[in-house]
Design an enzyme around this catalytic site. Structure first.
Site, mmCIF file in Angstrom:
data_model
loop_
_atom_site.group_PDB
_atom_site.id
_atom_site.type_symbol
_atom_site.label_atom_id
_atom_site.label_comp_id
_atom_site.label_asym_id
_atom_site.label_seq_id
_atom_site.Cartn_x
_atom_site.Cartn_y
_atom_site.Cartn_z
ATOM 1 N N LYS A 63 35.197 53.432 6.642
ATOM 2 C CA LYS A 63 34.222 53.069 7.663
ATOM 3 C C LYS A 63 34.848 52.703 8.996
ATOM 4 O O LYS A 63 34.131 52.587 10.001
ATOM 5 C CB LYS A 63 33.356 51.909 7.165
ATOM 6 C CG LYS A 63 32.521 52.218 5.937
ATOM 7 C CD LYS A 63 31.474 53.298 6.193
ATOM 8 C CE LYS A 63 30.532 53.440 5.002
ATOM 9 N NZ LYS A 63 29.463 54.434 5.266
ATOM 10 N N SER A 288 34.014 52.809 -6.064
ATOM 11 C CA SER A 288 33.483 54.102 -5.609
ATOM 12 C C SER A 288 34.569 55.173 -5.621
ATOM 13 O O SER A 288 34.280 56.355 -5.857
ATOM 14 C CB SER A 288 32.863 53.981 -4.217
ATOM 15 O OG SER A 288 33.831 53.723 -3.233
#
Length: 336
Positions: A63, A288
């Site tokens: 991110k 993830s």
């Protein structure tokens, strides 16, 4: 004891290796942590499974790219001015990344996130100087609405990561192009698989690969088996934090036709895979990333013609110590 000099090499001696250094004046000196974002390694995890190791970014996740890109575009378009406040809804990583960007650029940061997550990422955002506001529980829906409301206040800017097409733009033009440039000559990526938080990474990088590498690329979304939101509108708690936030992101819905299939992964499988990536390969990553690795191998198992699959190691395992390595996690996975 005095060390002997001139002794012959022993079996524990470090093997000599050639080290290449930049010539004087050629290695850049970075003036900001933001200059350190990107240029992450592409690694081979197993036969036919390649991963972009995005946990190497400052802020510890994929991110960092999107946060910096969206803030700079907001500055360029006059939406964010000196002394302003950034506000965003997040389950953690985007909050960390935007908090880092805000600290480096001198903005105030408000992270709006639901309660019920492992607390490491909230603490990281606080460490960057951000204010944390807890709204709702686990699902991001209520936090998203609150961030949108705060973003309308004078001097406030909400990037709206789940909705804003800038998210896709960054992943196509920066991350996607970087991946294409790193691929060895002769290597064709047949498929890409990625967990869906906003959908920006999967859709943007798939667009780049289809445009500049392989027009026949297959695209697989990944989500938790316990919360099949994009597959059949089931929203439930799960332990693959950072994806499946309780709603279908606007970005994903807008680009749904670009996705070929959805792969579902059990939370405990994801955590076990992340454990193995750390203990067997030295990649200390979050759940993830474990889910992505399992899903990439599953794509190859289901479709043998798809020989080379790209996925992502999205963030660092330090963000999930209580979730992945606490007493409860150890007992559920069969550990001590």
């Amino acid at each position: 004891m005095t060390a002997k000099t001139g002794a012959a090499k022993t079996d524990w001696a470090i093997e000599e290796r050639e080290t290449v250094f930049a010539s004087p004046g050629q290695a850049p000196v970075r003036s900001s942590v933001l200059d350190c974002i990107g240029d992450t390694p592409l690694v081979l995890l197993s036969e036919g499974v390649y991963a972009k190791a995005e946990y190497f970014n400052p802020s510890g996740s994929i991110k960092a790219r999107m946060a910096n890109y969206m803030v700079e575009r907001a500055e360029a378009e006059g939406l964010l001015k000196p002394g302003g406040t950034i506000v965003e809804a997040t389950s953690g990583n985007t909050g960390n990344a935007l908090s880092m960007v805000a600290a480096a650029k001198g903005y105030r940061m408000i992270v709006v996130m639901p309660d019920g997550y492992s607390n490491e990422r909230a603490r990281i955002s606080r460490g960057f100087g951000a204010e944390i506001r807890l709204v709702g529980n686990f699902q991001v829906n209520e936090a998203r609405e609150e961030a949108r409301r705060l973003g309308t206040l004078p001097g406030h800017f909400c990037p709206a990561q789940f909705d804003n097409e800038w998210n896709v733009d960054e992943n196509r033009e920066w991350l996607g192009r970087e991946i294409v440039a790193q691929l060895p000559a002769g290597l064709k990526i047949d498929a890409v698989v990625q967990g869906v938080g906003t959908g920006g990474t999967l859709i943007g990088t798939a667009q780049a690969l289809r445009q500049w590498h392989n027009p026949a690329l297959k695209v697989f979304a990944m989500e938790p088996s316990e919360s099949r939101t994009i597959e059949c509108c089931i929203a439930a708690d799960h332990r693959i934090e950072g994806i499946s936030d309780g709603f279908i992101p606007t970005i994903y819905d807008r680009h749904r036709a670009e996705i070929d299939e959805v792969i579902c992964v059990d939370s405990l499988v994801a955590i076990d895979e992340a454990h193995r990536l750390a203990s067997d390969q030295g990649h200390f990553v979050g759940p993830s990333s474990g889910a992505n690795f399992w899903a990439a191998r599953e794509v190859r198992r289901r479709y043998p013609a798809l020989k080379n699959v790209l996925t992502f190691l999205c963030d660092r395992g330090e963000k999930y110590l209580s979730l992945m390595y606490g007493a409860k996690a150890a007992s559920e996975s069969g550990g001590g």
